[in-house]
Design a protein around this motif. Structure first.
Motif, mmCIF file in Angstrom:
data_model
loop_
_atom_site.group_PDB
_atom_site.id
_atom_site.type_symbol
_atom_site.label_atom_id
_atom_site.label_comp_id
_atom_site.label_asym_id
_atom_site.label_seq_id
_atom_site.Cartn_x
_atom_site.Cartn_y
_atom_site.Cartn_z
ATOM 1 N N GLN A 143 3.551 5.670 4.430
ATOM 2 C CA GLN A 143 3.192 4.443 3.739
ATOM 3 C C GLN A 143 2.641 3.398 4.701
ATOM 4 O OE1 GLN A 143 2.980 4.067 0.464
ATOM 5 N NE2 GLN A 143 2.040 2.091 0.959
ATOM 6 N N ILE A 146 -0.990 4.418 5.518
ATOM 7 C CA ILE A 146 -1.872 4.199 4.367
ATOM 8 C C ILE A 146 -2.181 2.720 4.191
ATOM 9 C CG2 ILE A 146 -2.043 4.332 1.843
ATOM 10 C CD1 ILE A 146 -0.484 6.949 1.972
ATOM 11 N N SER A 147 -1.158 1.896 4.404
ATOM 12 C CA SER A 147 -1.324 0.453 4.187
ATOM 13 C C SER A 147 -2.305 -0.186 5.173
ATOM 14 C CB SER A 147 0.036 -0.259 4.266
ATOM 15 O OG SER A 147 0.570 -0.177 5.577
ATOM 16 N N PRO A 150 -6.152 1.463 3.128
ATOM 17 C CA PRO A 150 -6.043 2.310 1.932
ATOM 18 C C PRO A 150 -7.348 3.006 1.545
ATOM 19 C CG PRO A 150 -4.944 0.204 1.584
ATOM 20 C CD PRO A 150 -5.695 0.090 2.880
ATOM 21 N N GLU A 153 -8.327 6.935 2.245
ATOM 22 C CA GLU A 153 -8.002 8.065 1.385
ATOM 23 C C GLU A 153 -9.118 8.348 0.385
ATOM 24 O OE1 GLU A 153 -4.057 7.433 -0.296
ATOM 25 O OE2 GLU A 153 -3.347 8.830 1.242
#
Length: 211
Positions: A143, A146-147, A150, A153
């Motif tokens: 997480q 990803i943060s 974003p 992805e």
């Protein structure tokens, strides 16, 4: 000492002692590195060997041994896989491993400097892929990664840094990862295209001056 291609054995311990051998064996910090750990700020920064090759210090397990295994596999004399043979065209040549005499516990990958034939190389460091975390990363680590960006992805890459030479001022425009993480779907194409156009403009100006 320089060694030939070898299979990866146990991961070497990483000697720190940065102050004692800041620039080992006549090496210097890699001047055209635009992202990642910089030598002097981190013990894992990249160096330039006096012979012109690039030195990348082996990272701690599992990343370091995995990267060494990859280069050994792709550039090994016994490699006959067409996929790997084709991949060689897009990679810097792997010239084995190197250990400084002042730090026998440190191990570096010795790589071709693909920018060496250029006078004023323009460089972009791009992380390719939709995931920036290891398969065995914890949910918290996933997480966290990803943060940071974003959009990665969705578009499958992240610009980590770049520098573009400006012929008119004989200087570089430099951009770090904050710039890359600030790119959106709306600005991504135009921003990168603007930089590439500036590079083409610089090349055009240079040709005119040499006429």
């Amino acid at each position: 000492m320089d060694s030939g291609l070898s299979s990866a054995g146990p991961a070497p311990s990483l000697g720190l002692g940065l102050g004692l051998h800041r620039f080992p064996n006549g090496c210097t910090p890699l001047s055209h590195q635009v992202a990642g750990h910089k030598y002097g700020k981190s013990e894992l920064g990249m160096l330039q060997h006096p012979d012109g090759t690039v030195l990348k210090q082996l990272q701690p397990p599992p990343r370091g041994p995995r990267e060494l295994n990859f280069y050994n596999m792709v550039f090994g004399s016994s490699c006959h896989e067409h996929v790997f043979l084709d991949l060689r065209k897009f990679l810097p040549k792997f010239l084995g491993t190197w250990t400084p005499t002042t730090a026998p516990n440190e191990l570096y990958l010795k790589l071709e400097d693909v920018t060496r034939k250029f006078n004023k190389p323009c460089i972009m460091d791009v992380k390719i892929g939709k995931k920036s975390y290891d398969p065995d990363a914890s949910a918290e680590k996933i997480q966290q990664q990803i943060s940071k960006y974003p959009l990665m992805e969705e578009i499958g890459f992240l610009v980590l840094g770049m520098r573009v030479y400006q012929f008119s001022s004989d200087s570089y425009m430099t951009y770090d990862q904050r710039y890359g993480r600030g790119l959106t779907k709306e600005t991504l194409k135009d921003d990168i295209e603007t930089l590439l156009k500036h590079r083409r403009c610089s090349r055009s100006q240079q040709k005119q001056c040499h006429k």
